[in-house]
Write a protein that holds these residues in place. Structure first.
Motif, mmCIF file in Angstrom:
data_model
loop_
_atom_site.group_PDB
_atom_site.id
_atom_site.type_symbol
_atom_site.label_atom_id
_atom_site.label_comp_id
_atom_site.label_asym_id
_atom_site.label_seq_id
_atom_site.Cartn_x
_atom_site.Cartn_y
_atom_site.Cartn_z
ATOM 1 N N PRO A 75 0.816 -1.223 0.000
ATOM 2 C CA PRO A 75 0.000 0.000 0.000
ATOM 3 C C PRO A 75 0.851 1.274 0.000
ATOM 4 O O PRO A 75 2.020 1.260 0.395
ATOM 5 C CB PRO A 75 -0.798 -0.127 1.301
ATOM 6 N N GLU A 76 0.250 2.366 -0.427
ATOM 7 C CA GLU A 76 0.958 3.647 -0.489
ATOM 8 C C GLU A 76 1.300 4.185 0.892
ATOM 9 O O GLU A 76 2.193 5.036 1.026
ATOM 10 C CB GLU A 76 0.116 4.671 -1.248
ATOM 11 N N CYS A 77 0.617 3.709 1.925
ATOM 12 C CA CYS A 77 0.870 4.216 3.273
ATOM 13 C C CYS A 77 2.157 3.683 3.896
ATOM 14 O O CYS A 77 2.531 4.101 5.005
ATOM 15 C CB CYS A 77 -0.318 3.905 4.190
ATOM 16 N N THR A 79 6.226 3.514 4.025
ATOM 17 C CA THR A 79 7.423 4.235 3.587
ATOM 18 C C THR A 79 8.571 3.241 3.467
ATOM 19 O O THR A 79 8.912 2.554 4.435
ATOM 20 C CB THR A 79 7.787 5.333 4.599
ATOM 21 N N PHE A 95 5.388 1.125 8.379
ATOM 22 C CA PHE A 95 3.938 1.204 8.222
ATOM 23 C C PHE A 95 3.299 2.238 9.138
ATOM 24 O O PHE A 95 2.073 2.355 9.171
ATOM 25 C CB PHE A 95 3.317 -0.167 8.468
ATOM 26 N N GLY A 96 4.137 2.988 9.863
ATOM 27 C CA GLY A 96 3.619 4.035 10.735
ATOM 28 C C GLY A 96 2.750 3.478 11.844
ATOM 29 O O GLY A 96 2.939 2.362 12.323
ATOM 30 N N CYS A 99 -1.519 0.944 8.821
ATOM 31 C CA CYS A 99 -1.523 0.945 7.360
ATOM 32 C C CYS A 99 -2.314 -0.283 6.915
ATOM 33 O O CYS A 99 -2.043 -1.404 7.362
ATOM 34 C CB CYS A 99 -0.086 0.893 6.850
ATOM 35 N N GLU A 100 -3.296 -0.083 6.040
ATOM 36 C CA GLU A 100 -4.163 -1.188 5.625
ATOM 37 C C GLU A 100 -3.583 -1.931 4.431
ATOM 38 O O GLU A 100 -3.286 -1.339 3.394
ATOM 39 C CB GLU A 100 -5.565 -0.672 5.275
#
Length: 274
Positions: A75-77, A79, A95-96, A99-100
């Motif tokens: 996913p784009e979320c 980094t 994934f902070g 993040c899904e």
């Protein structure tokens, strides 16, 4: 008088024996119930760890593909940071706080992948570690070492992971997982479509609960994971503890959150997965 006294003594002795026998039977019954309860709880945890472990496999596979310029569905979320040093490439997937993934599960924290730069791309050894990594609120710690081949004997990509991880649920319950997990990509490789990807999983693992109770797990029928489904859709695992064996069955191919656990006593219960 002596005869009456002896009769009373005899009666008291018999009553004592009966009470003792009843107490022993109750202890045996309680022990049996406790053993079954432990087996059922470990089966539930084992099934949940199977899904957690497979999602980690998905992430590593997708990151590896992106690293090799193939199509990736991360996913784009997330980094992604790549560093090359001393002949090794390290990819950090951050994934902070949440993040899904494409399958709907929520992951957070960091996964670090590392492998040699100049190693043979057809066969690569990858080390994976975790930093405050969670899946649906469950904390994963530990490591895994992965031998990935681009083409196995059947011509499919395959990853063989040596797993050593600890899982901690939000309520504080913990379990450890050790062993070998083989993940073969049997459908959808290189198609550029997430939904047609299918994997089968085999291997032998050990799951240990918080009280030190251990199940040895052998996948007797390969587990099937289809990316269109959040859950494992079929396959069977034998779970053995103290010379007693039960079976965990993931179903007939339908996409649902249910698995059937048949404990060593032959009783079957439904396990609901998250």
């Amino acid at each position: 008088m002596k005869t009456k006294f002896k009769m009373k003594q005899g009666i008291l002795f018999l009553v004592g024996c009966l009470l003792c026998m009843t107490a022993c039977q109750n202890e045996d019954t309680i022990a049996t119930i406790d053993e079954v309860a432990i087996d059922d709880a470990l089966a539930q945890r084992s099934a949940e760890i199977d899904l957690i472990s497979d999602d980690i496999g998905i992430i590593v596979e997708e990151a590896y593909q992106e690293d090799e310029s193939y199509v990736s569905f991360l996913p784009e979320c997330v980094t992604i940071t790549t560093e090359i040093s001393a002949g090794f490439r390290q990819r950090t997937l951050d994934f902070g706080d949440g993040c899904e993934l494409p399958n709907g599960n929520i992951v957070g924290g960091i996964i670090v992948m590392r492998h040699e730069v100049d190693s043979n791309p057809a066969r690569r050894d990858i080390s994976v570690t975790f930093d405050n990594f969670t899946r649906n609120g469950v904390l994963i710690e530990g490591s895994r070492s992965i031998e990935r081949v681009l083409s196995n004997e059947a011509g499919n990509p395959q990853s063989t992971a040596v797993v050593n991880m600890q899982v901690t649920w939000p309520n504080g319950a913990t379990a450890t997982r050790e062993g070998t997990r083989i993940r073969e990509w049997i459908e959808g490789f290189g198609s550029g479509t997430w939904s047609d990807n299918v994997f089968i999983i085999t291997g032998n693992l050990t799951t240990t609960g918080v009280l030190g109770n251990t199940h040895a797990a052998t996948i007797t029928t390969p587990l099937r994971r289809e990316m269109v489904c959040v859950f494992i859709v079929s396959g069977t695992i034998e779970l053995s503890r103290n010379n007693a064996t039960g079976t965990l069955t993931y179903g007939d191919g339908s996409c649902d959150n249910e698995a059937a656990w048949t404990n060593p006593n032959g009783n079957t219960m439904t396990i609901y997965l998250d």
